[in-house]
Scaffold this active site. Sequence first.
Site, PDB file in Angstrom:
ATOM      1  N   ASN A  62       0.791  -1.242   0.000  1.00 40.34           N
ATOM      2  CA  ASN A  62       0.000   0.000   0.000  1.00 40.34           C
ATOM      3  C   ASN A  62       0.815   1.281   0.000  1.00 40.34           C
ATOM      4  OD1 ASN A  62      -2.444  -1.194  -0.194  1.00 40.34           O
ATOM      5  ND2 ASN A  62      -3.014  -0.974   1.958  1.00 40.34           N
ATOM      6  N   GLU A 122      -2.668  -0.455  -7.923  1.00 42.42           N
ATOM      7  CA  GLU A 122      -4.076  -0.565  -7.502  1.00 42.42           C
ATOM      8  C   GLU A 122      -4.652   0.846  -7.465  1.00 42.42           C
ATOM      9  OE1 GLU A 122      -5.648  -3.115  -3.971  1.00 42.42           O
ATOM     10  OE2 GLU A 122      -5.330  -1.118  -3.175  1.00 42.42           O
ATOM     11  N   TRP A 215     -10.575  -7.892  11.604  1.00 42.46           N
ATOM     12  CA  TRP A 215      -9.799  -7.473  10.429  1.00 42.46           C
ATOM     13  C   TRP A 215      -8.315  -7.573  10.744  1.00 42.46           C
ATOM     14  CZ3 TRP A 215      -6.834  -2.735  10.251  1.00 42.46           C
ATOM     15  CH2 TRP A 215      -6.084  -2.639   9.067  1.00 42.46           C
ATOM     16  N   ARG A 246     -15.167  -2.641   5.786  1.00 42.61           N
ATOM     17  CA  ARG A 246     -14.805  -3.962   5.276  1.00 42.61           C
ATOM     18  C   ARG A 246     -16.026  -4.723   4.779  1.00 42.61           C
ATOM     19  NH1 ARG A 246     -10.747  -2.079   4.635  1.00 42.61           N
ATOM     20  NH2 ARG A 246      -8.683  -2.547   5.429  1.00 42.61           N
ATOM     21  N   ASP A 352      -7.877 -11.444  -4.555  1.00 40.71           N
ATOM     22  CA  ASP A 352      -7.704 -10.322  -3.627  1.00 40.71           C
ATOM     23  C   ASP A 352      -7.949 -10.796  -2.191  1.00 40.71           C
ATOM     24  OD1 ASP A 352      -7.369  -7.612  -2.832  1.00 40.71           O
ATOM     25  OD2 ASP A 352      -9.550  -7.415  -2.704  1.00 40.71           O
ATOM     26  N   HIS A 389      -1.688   2.194   9.601  1.00 38.66           N
ATOM     27  CA  HIS A 389      -2.706   2.306   8.543  1.00 38.66           C
ATOM     28  C   HIS A 389      -3.335   3.682   8.661  1.00 38.66           C
ATOM     29  CE1 HIS A 389      -5.941   1.025   5.839  1.00 38.66           C
ATOM     30  NE2 HIS A 389      -5.365  -0.159   5.693  1.00 38.66           N
ATOM     31  N   SER A 440       2.447  -2.074   5.158  1.00 43.74           N
ATOM     32  CA  SER A 440       3.463  -3.125   5.309  1.00 43.74           C
ATOM     33  C   SER A 440       4.841  -2.618   4.876  1.00 43.74           C
ATOM     34  CB  SER A 440       3.072  -4.355   4.487  1.00 43.74           C
ATOM     35  OG  SER A 440       2.964  -4.032   3.116  1.00 43.74           O
TER      36      SER A 440
HETATM   37  O1  SFD Z   1      -5.129  -2.872   2.618  1.00 45.94           O
HETATM   38  C1  SFD Z   1       5.061  -9.761  20.079  1.00 45.94           C
HETATM   39  N1  SFD Z   1      -2.017  -4.161   6.018  1.00 45.94           N
HETATM   40  C2  SFD Z   1      -1.711  -3.836   4.690  1.00 45.94           C
HETATM   41  N2  SFD Z   1      -0.545  -3.296   4.295  1.00 45.94           N
HETATM   42  C3  SFD Z   1      -0.206  -3.230   2.968  1.00 45.94           C
HETATM   43  O2  SFD Z   1       0.880  -2.724   2.611  1.00 45.94           O
HETATM   44  N3  SFD Z   1      -1.061  -3.726   2.005  1.00 45.94           N
HETATM   45  C4  SFD Z   1      -2.271  -4.263   2.310  1.00 45.94           C
HETATM   46  O3  SFD Z   1      -2.965  -4.787   1.432  1.00 45.94           O
HETATM   47  C5  SFD Z   1      -2.690  -4.167   3.685  1.00 45.94           C
HETATM   48  N4  SFD Z   1      -3.965  -4.584   4.127  1.00 45.94           N
HETATM   49  C6  SFD Z   1      -3.989  -5.393   5.268  1.00 45.94           C
HETATM   50  C7  SFD Z   1      -3.037  -5.122   6.286  1.00 45.94           C
HETATM   51  C8  SFD Z   1      -3.125  -5.865   7.482  1.00 45.94           C
HETATM   52  C9  SFD Z   1      -4.098  -6.866   7.611  1.00 45.94           C
HETATM   53  C10 SFD Z   1      -4.176  -7.650   8.883  1.00 45.94           C
HETATM   54  C11 SFD Z   1      -5.006  -7.136   6.557  1.00 45.94           C
HETATM   55  C12 SFD Z   1      -4.939  -6.408   5.387  1.00 45.94           C
HETATM   56  C13 SFD Z   1      -6.025  -8.230   6.684  1.00 45.94           C
HETATM   57  C14 SFD Z   1      -1.282  -3.487   7.095  1.00 45.94           C
HETATM   58  C15 SFD Z   1       0.092  -4.100   7.420  1.00 45.94           C
HETATM   59  O4  SFD Z   1      -0.021  -5.452   7.579  1.00 45.94           O
HETATM   60  C16 SFD Z   1       0.644  -3.438   8.697  1.00 45.94           C
HETATM   61  O5  SFD Z   1       0.713  -2.066   8.447  1.00 45.94           O
HETATM   62  C17 SFD Z   1       2.033  -3.949   9.118  1.00 45.94           C
HETATM   63  O6  SFD Z   1       2.057  -5.345   9.204  1.00 45.94           O
HETATM   64  C18 SFD Z   1       2.459  -3.348  10.466  1.00 45.94           C
HETATM   65  O7  SFD Z   1       3.727  -3.841  10.797  1.00 45.94           O
HETATM   66  P1  SFD Z   1       4.208  -4.032  12.347  1.00 45.94           P
HETATM   67  O8  SFD Z   1       5.570  -4.654  12.282  1.00 45.94           O
HETATM   68  O9  SFD Z   1       4.006  -2.799  13.065  1.00 45.94           O
HETATM   69  O10 SFD Z   1       3.163  -5.094  12.953  1.00 45.94           O
HETATM   70  P2  SFD Z   1       3.069  -6.681  12.653  1.00 45.94           P
HETATM   71  O11 SFD Z   1       3.464  -6.984  11.252  1.00 45.94           O
HETATM   72  O12 SFD Z   1       1.693  -7.108  13.022  1.00 45.94           O
HETATM   73  O13 SFD Z   1       4.142  -7.351  13.646  1.00 45.94           O
HETATM   74  C19 SFD Z   1       3.999  -7.346  15.043  1.00 45.94           C
HETATM   75  C20 SFD Z   1       4.843  -8.479  15.605  1.00 45.94           C
HETATM   76  O14 SFD Z   1       4.938  -8.387  17.025  1.00 45.94           O
HETATM   77  C21 SFD Z   1       4.753  -9.665  17.608  1.00 45.94           C
HETATM   78  N5  SFD Z   1       4.321  -9.451  18.994  1.00 45.94           N
HETATM   79  N6  SFD Z   1       6.248 -10.389  20.181  1.00 45.94           N
HETATM   80  C22 SFD Z   1       6.748 -10.572  21.433  1.00 45.94           C
HETATM   81  N7  SFD Z   1       6.117 -10.149  22.566  1.00 45.94           N
HETATM   82  C23 SFD Z   1       4.909  -9.521  22.493  1.00 45.94           C
HETATM   83  N8  SFD Z   1       4.297  -9.108  23.620  1.00 45.94           N
HETATM   84  C24 SFD Z   1       4.330  -9.317  21.203  1.00 45.94           C
HETATM   85  N9  SFD Z   1       3.163  -8.765  20.775  1.00 45.94           N
HETATM   86  C25 SFD Z   1       3.180  -8.842  19.422  1.00 45.94           C
HETATM   87  C26 SFD Z   1       3.739 -10.324  16.691  1.00 45.94           C
HETATM   88  O15 SFD Z   1       3.739 -11.744  16.792  1.00 45.94           O
HETATM   89  C27 SFD Z   1       4.234  -9.850  15.317  1.00 45.94           C
HETATM   90  O16 SFD Z   1       5.225 -10.679  14.778  1.00 45.94           O
HETATM   91  S1  SFD Z   1      -5.316  -3.646   3.771  1.00 45.94           S
HETATM   92  O17 SFD Z   1      -6.410  -4.523   3.679  1.00 45.94           O
HETATM   93  O18 SFD Z   1      -5.473  -2.774   4.905  1.00 45.94           O
HETATM   94  P1  AMP Z   2      -8.163  -0.906   2.360  1.00 44.44           P
HETATM   95  O1  AMP Z   2      -8.386  -2.104   1.538  1.00 44.44           O
HETATM   96  O2  AMP Z   2      -9.432  -0.206   2.745  1.00 44.44           O
HETATM   97  O3  AMP Z   2      -7.233  -1.127   3.507  1.00 44.44           O
HETATM   98  O4  AMP Z   2      -7.415   0.134   1.410  1.00 44.44           O
HETATM   99  C1  AMP Z   2      -6.195  -0.126   0.779  1.00 44.44           C
HETATM  100  C2  AMP Z   2      -5.632   1.195   0.328  1.00 44.44           C
HETATM  101  O5  AMP Z   2      -6.567   1.868  -0.510  1.00 44.44           O
HETATM  102  C3  AMP Z   2      -5.359   2.162   1.462  1.00 44.44           C
HETATM  103  O6  AMP Z   2      -4.252   2.925   1.073  1.00 44.44           O
HETATM  104  C4  AMP Z   2      -6.612   3.004   1.529  1.00 44.44           C
HETATM  105  O7  AMP Z   2      -6.390   4.258   2.112  1.00 44.44           O
HETATM  106  C5  AMP Z   2      -6.981   3.105   0.058  1.00 44.44           C
HETATM  107  N1  AMP Z   2      -8.429   3.256  -0.208  1.00 44.44           N
HETATM  108  C6  AMP Z   2      -9.402   2.362   0.086  1.00 44.44           C
HETATM  109  N2  AMP Z   2     -10.606   2.806  -0.322  1.00 44.44           N
HETATM  110  C7  AMP Z   2     -10.395   4.005  -0.892  1.00 44.44           C
HETATM  111  C8  AMP Z   2     -11.244   4.983  -1.502  1.00 44.44           C
HETATM  112  N3  AMP Z   2     -12.564   4.805  -1.632  1.00 44.44           N
HETATM  113  N4  AMP Z   2     -10.663   6.109  -1.962  1.00 44.44           N
HETATM  114  C9  AMP Z   2      -9.328   6.304  -1.838  1.00 44.44           C
HETATM  115  N5  AMP Z   2      -8.490   5.432  -1.288  1.00 44.44           N
HETATM  116  C10 AMP Z   2      -9.003   4.290  -0.812  1.00 44.44           C
END
Ligand code: SFD
Ligand code: AMP
Length: 650
Positions: A62, A122, A215, A246, A352, A389, A440
């Site tokens: 993203n 995207e 989520w 969602r 997706d 996010h 990510s």
């Molecule tokens: O769009 C301990 N995210 C998306 N990012 C993208 O780039 N593209 C996408 O398509 C994304 N989408 C999405 C995303 C997340 C999820 C769940 C879905 C869909 C379904 C967001 C990214 O995933 C997110 O921004 C990053 O992963 C954040 O990274 P970070 O490192 O801050 O968090 P992490 O990856 O969850 O890792 C945390 C780690 O800590 C561990 N942990 N270990 C030891 N002791 C403890 N007490 C601990 N507590 C936690 C965990 O096990 C983990 O390894 S979209 O749909 O939104």
């Molecule tokens: P999401 O699947 O909602 O996590 O969105 C993935 C990426 O698309 C993130 O960067 C969001 O901010 C962006 N996004 C989702 N929906 C929209 C929308 N309607 N308009 C603009 N950006 C969006």
Amino acid sequence: MQNFETVEITTDFLIIGSGMAGSGACVEAGHWAKQHNVKVTVVDKAAMERSGAVAMGLSAINQYIGDNTPIDYLSYVQQDLMGLCRDDLVMDIARHVNGTVHMYEGFGLPIWKDDQGNYVHEGRWQLMINGESYKAIVAEAGKNAIGMDNIIERVFVVQLLMDKNDKKRVAGAIGFSVREPKIYVFKFKACLVCAGGAVHVFRPRSTGEGMGRAWYPPWNSGSSSYLTTMAGAEMSSQEVIFVPARFKDGYGPVGAWFLLFKAEATSASGRNYMAEGLSEGGELHNWPPYGKVKPIPTCLRNHLMMIEMYEKGDGPILMHTDKAIARLTEEEPDPKKRKRKLKELESEAWEDFLDMTISQAVLWASKDVFPEQGPSEIMPSEPYFIGSHSGASGAWVSGPEDLQSDESKNEYFWGYNRMTTIKGLFAAGDAVGNSSHKFSSGSFTEGRIAAKAAVKFCVENPDMPAIDDAEVEKLKEKILQPLKTYEEHSKYTTLGAVKKRYDLPVEEVNPNFITPKMAMFRLNKIMDEYVAGWGSQYKCSATTLNIALDLLQLLKEDLHKLAARNLHELLRCWENVHRVLIAEAHTRHKLFREETRWPGYYYRTDFPKIDEEKWGDVFVNSVYDAEKDEFKVFTRPKIKIVEIKEVVGM
Ligand code: SFD
Ligand code: AMP
């Protein structure tokens, strides 16, 4: 009760959490550590190969800047967060994130390419990937960089330990194995907290047989926030939760549908509420200047949806997948190729979800949903804490020196990039506040930035700080107390006979203890009903927030009576202790900011409007005093390093 062995690990730099930020930290630290003879260790509660938010994979990267500039990205982030983000942190990630994505390609991550070999976007910032194995690929690179001997898996870090001679410097950490009877004590010069965001603080929409489906990953339980807050680090924007829109029940993401397939969402009666909101005199004009920008800020997109659902009663909201697929098929100029095009689109739609939210694909299949034949419901979900996010909660950290203005240098810079206000304690990813929309790739990038600075810290501060052994002994006892509590009181129940007959888990009700699940249910109910969860239609006021604070206090008293039947439940106990602290911080921040800045995330019904004059240029920050159990809440200035004029474009 079993005897617990103590394992002591001495290292220079400890990375806590091996998710996206942690993997980036390993890759970068591995490089610099070799040059400077610094020992790097990583610890995670799970197995690095599939830990954290990306465990199931993702279908998009993203954050990719491409040919845009870091200022372009800053404009986008700033307006999406209704004016509030740290310019230095956002631009710092933006200027390095392309390098991360190119690195990913080198690791073997399949990124979609068009016929000319260009990345398939995207949206303006997002790239499509075949990302089912995204985490495994990235974790492998991290593991190779620091070596298998330095990776400790399945150890839950409970708390940080401070230098016995300097309470403003971190010196160690304590945790326990979730598989064996072992307590882990870490000693180090610096550490990086990147343990993700917080899930299941608010009551999830999924209950009963769906319980656990959320989520964001349920195993991110607020540890980042707990570890930094308890250490006395200044925290920021803890009021800014994220409510993702969602697909209903499976939590399938909407980004690909809105941006790639250009699908429309409507109210139940078929009105395009987003277009109406934008049009002359529409609702978005009530939220200047943010309501008039493009893309519509995430919270305002939710806000429009909530008006349809809750004010007009014109729900559910429908995503017209069928119409988008039909339109894209029609756009194929060669009629002979249209059938193939349709098949391609159908498979992209399923992929997706299969790449990152398999449960949504399973739900579609089990409900006989064909995305090409009809629309699907979308919904605003429960709130999450996720600084990476479209939320903003996390630690207040130092930014990079070279991006500061004269004014910001005093406020935003104190020596090491991404160091918190505690010496030697760094943060990245979800753990850092006010640098939203890193996702990510940006989290991995921030992990790299933080790790490089932390290795520098170790080189420049070569003395090993000392931990307080007496404190460690007390903490060991405290950590294991839930096992003891269960053992002491498990037989006390009047329902024993029932248990025998029906094999019911009657230990769940016992006057002497509370099980972790029950504690979580209680927390969820408090947050949902009084702190603006979905059950209260995301509304709260000073009255409800104060009720919540009273109830949280009672819950905190009962946390001393948590009981665990086994190691797994011990993990669950401590996860809930972590959740409760972020819940309280969040409630206090929400109470402090007397305005509604992010409608669609939450509404302060007693201050229903945005108040630019009083709150437009401040972050709400807090510091917790663990000894006194007291929060101090205050503001820090939002300093504009770059003047942004006008922003348009997706
Ligand atoms: O769009 C301990 N995210 C998306 N990012 C993208 O780039 N593209 C996408 O398509 C994304 N989408 C999405 C995303 C997340 C999820 C769940 C879905 C869909 C379904 C967001 C990214 O995933 C997110 O921004 C990053 O992963 C954040 O990274 P970070 O490192 O801050 O968090 P992490 O990856 O969850 O890792 C945390 C780690 O800590 C561990 N942990 N270990 C030891 N002791 C403890 N007490 C601990 N507590 C936690 C965990 O096990 C983990 O390894 S979209 O749909 O939104
Ligand atoms: P999401 O699947 O909602 O996590 O969105 C993935 C990426 O698309 C993130 O960067 C969001 O901010 C962006 N996004 C989702 N929906 C929209 C929308 N309607 N308009 C603009 N950006 C969006």
